[in-house]
Design a protein around this motif. Structure first.
Motif, mmCIF file in Angstrom:
data_model
loop_
_atom_site.group_PDB
_atom_site.id
_atom_site.type_symbol
_atom_site.label_atom_id
_atom_site.label_comp_id
_atom_site.label_asym_id
_atom_site.label_seq_id
_atom_site.Cartn_x
_atom_site.Cartn_y
_atom_site.Cartn_z
ATOM 1 N N GLY A 9 -1.585 -2.967 4.933
ATOM 2 C CA GLY A 9 -1.222 -1.879 4.036
ATOM 3 C C GLY A 9 0.220 -1.463 4.234
ATOM 4 N N ALA A 10 0.922 -1.236 3.122
ATOM 5 C CA ALA A 10 2.330 -0.839 3.183
ATOM 6 C C ALA A 10 2.561 0.501 2.506
ATOM 7 C CB ALA A 10 3.207 -1.911 2.538
ATOM 8 N N GLY A 11 1.542 1.364 2.520
ATOM 9 C CA GLY A 11 1.721 2.727 2.056
ATOM 10 C C GLY A 11 2.473 3.524 3.119
ATOM 11 N N PRO A 12 2.522 4.846 2.983
ATOM 12 C CA PRO A 12 3.277 5.661 3.936
ATOM 13 C C PRO A 12 2.851 5.473 5.389
ATOM 14 C CG PRO A 12 2.730 6.947 2.005
ATOM 15 C CD PRO A 12 1.995 5.649 1.863
ATOM 16 N N VAL A 13 1.540 5.436 5.668
ATOM 17 C CA VAL A 13 1.096 5.255 7.052
ATOM 18 C C VAL A 13 1.445 3.850 7.547
ATOM 19 C CG1 VAL A 13 -0.884 5.200 8.619
ATOM 20 C CG2 VAL A 13 -0.752 6.949 6.844
ATOM 21 N N PRO A 161 7.556 12.076 4.085
ATOM 22 C CA PRO A 161 8.166 11.164 3.113
ATOM 23 C C PRO A 161 7.229 10.070 2.624
ATOM 24 C CG PRO A 161 8.893 10.631 5.334
ATOM 25 C CD PRO A 161 8.093 11.891 5.448
ATOM 26 N N GLY A 162 7.394 9.707 1.360
ATOM 27 C CA GLY A 162 6.691 8.554 0.825
ATOM 28 C C GLY A 162 5.325 8.831 0.244
ATOM 29 N N ILE A 163 4.875 10.081 0.207
ATOM 30 C CA ILE A 163 3.520 10.384 -0.264
ATOM 31 C C ILE A 163 3.443 10.361 -1.785
ATOM 32 C CG2 ILE A 163 1.584 11.990 -0.102
ATOM 33 C CD1 ILE A 163 2.523 10.771 2.552
ATOM 34 N N GLY A 164 4.452 10.936 -2.437
ATOM 35 C CA GLY A 164 4.514 10.885 -3.897
ATOM 36 C C GLY A 164 3.338 11.570 -4.566
ATOM 37 N N VAL A 197 2.693 12.533 7.776
ATOM 38 C CA VAL A 197 2.312 11.124 7.773
ATOM 39 C C VAL A 197 2.887 10.386 8.976
ATOM 40 C CG1 VAL A 197 4.263 10.418 6.306
ATOM 41 C CG2 VAL A 197 2.142 9.099 6.292
ATOM 42 N N GLY A 198 4.049 10.812 9.454
ATOM 43 C CA GLY A 198 4.618 10.191 10.652
ATOM 44 C C GLY A 198 3.784 10.436 11.886
ATOM 45 N N GLY A 306 12.248 12.667 1.676
ATOM 46 C CA GLY A 306 11.473 11.506 1.252
ATOM 47 C C GLY A 306 11.311 11.438 -0.245
ATOM 48 N N LEU A 307 11.270 12.591 -0.882
ATOM 49 C CA LEU A 307 11.133 12.625 -2.329
ATOM 50 C C LEU A 307 12.405 12.143 -2.997
ATOM 51 C CD1 LEU A 307 9.010 13.591 -4.456
ATOM 52 C CD2 LEU A 307 10.343 15.693 -4.607
ATOM 53 N N ALA A 308 13.532 12.442 -2.370
ATOM 54 C CA ALA A 308 14.825 12.068 -2.951
ATOM 55 C C ALA A 308 15.166 10.615 -2.695
ATOM 56 C CB ALA A 308 15.916 12.967 -2.401
ATOM 57 N N ALA A 309 14.532 10.018 -1.674
ATOM 58 C CA ALA A 309 14.895 8.642 -1.287
ATOM 59 C C ALA A 309 14.471 7.644 -2.350
ATOM 60 C CB ALA A 309 14.241 8.313 0.041
#
Length: 309
Positions: A9-13, A161-164, A197-198, A306-309
């Motif tokens: 899996g390559a989601g946030p976690v 970051p990365g949750i969206g 998430v980190g 993370g939202l801006a990245a």
């Protein structure tokens, strides 16, 4: 000890887990259907169907740990997607001897009265929670039979970051950043736990490494609970923006919509999480592993960045 790790899996976690392992010098393979590059330095990417036990075994052979960071996003597909995937992961762990480190969630507990902790029995009432509880029960049974070594970490709703659109806060954050009112599921005034998430990835890696932690679940270190309105206000403050009006979408209305929209029906089944306090007790984890959550102010900054990245 092997320094080879496989992350499914390559989601946030999955991305955070792979990054942590790579940064400490381990060899990391990220497995996804597409094999897409996460952009993480030193990480190898392999495209395969993780429900194919033979293919997954070939990649995992010799690995110290197999990290299950998969997250099928569409609730309506869980009954189709999860069973073969969970079976393949278990089979691979048994064949290779890799520690099976599972990213879980709080769904197996079902509706609760009081804080959730790792010794609370799994008593889910909806099919998603029952499915996740069964996945852990199968892994634990294999562990107790001596066929695998396993551990599961459970966090609450993710921030960072990365949750969206998959996060209850980050889903409405772009609108809030424009200064517009937002609508959240259920009540906006009930205390709710939010897990960075980190910190999920940090505990997953630590638990996989620690043989003394195997054979049980652990609650991810999580900051003090906040209402949905408080969380949005805190994140907006981190972005230098003013608070916005936060409206509530009644769960009864969501259930009505769910009669014609299958995904909304699935979400409505989890309405108990947003109708009353929904908080975790991570004291056992902090005592065993010796670390707490990322400071809340930093979590808020990471969420915005993370939202801006």
């Amino acid at each position: 000890m092997s320094r080879h790790h496989v992350v499914v899996g390559a989601g946030p976690v999955g991305r955070h887990t792979a990054a942590l392992l790579s940064e400490r010098g381990d060899e990391v393979v990220v497995v996804t259907r597409s094999g897409r590059d996460t952009g993480l330095p030193g990480v190898r990417h392999v495209g395969l169907d993780a429900a194919d036990a033979d293919a997954l075994t070939a990649v995992t052979d010799g690995a110290a740990a197999l990290h299950n960071c998969a997250n099928p996003g569409d609730y309506t597909q869980w009954e189709r997607v999860w069973p073969p995937l969970a079976s393949s992961l278990l089979t691979t762990a048994e064949r290779t001897g890799a520690v099976y480190a599972i990213t879980g969630n709080l769904y197996p507990y079902g509706p609760v009265d009081g804080p959730m902790h790792a010794d609370l029995p799994d008593a889910a009432t909806d099919h998603k929670g029952v499915l996740r509880a069964r996945m852990w029960a199968d892994a634990l049974a294999a562990h107790e039979d001596g066929r695998i070594r396993t551990v599961e970490v459970r966090g609450s709703d993710y921030v960072g970051p990365g949750i969206g659109a998959n996060g209850h806060v980050t889903r409405v954050l772009p609108t809030a950043l424009r200064g517009k009112p937002v609508t959240v599921l259920g009540r906006s005034d009930q205390p709710h736990s939010y897990t960075d998430v980190g910190d999920v990835a940090r505990l997953l890696v630590a638990a996989a490494d620690d043989e003394r932690s195997h054979g049980r679940t652990w609650i991810v270190p999580t900051n003090a609970p906040r209402t949905q309105e408080q969380v949005l206000t805190d994140v907006l403050r981190a972005a230098g923006r003013p608070a916005v009006r936060v409206r509530s979408l009644p769960m009864g209305l969501l259930r009505t919509v769910g009669t014609v929209v299958p995904f909304m029906r699935e979400v409505a089944q989890l309405g108990y999480q947003w109708s009353a306090p929904y908080v975790v007790d991570d004291a056992a984890t902090r005592a065993h592993f010796g670390f707490g959550p990322t400071p809340w102010d930093e979590v808020c900054r990471r969420t915005v960045d993370g939202l801006a990245a």
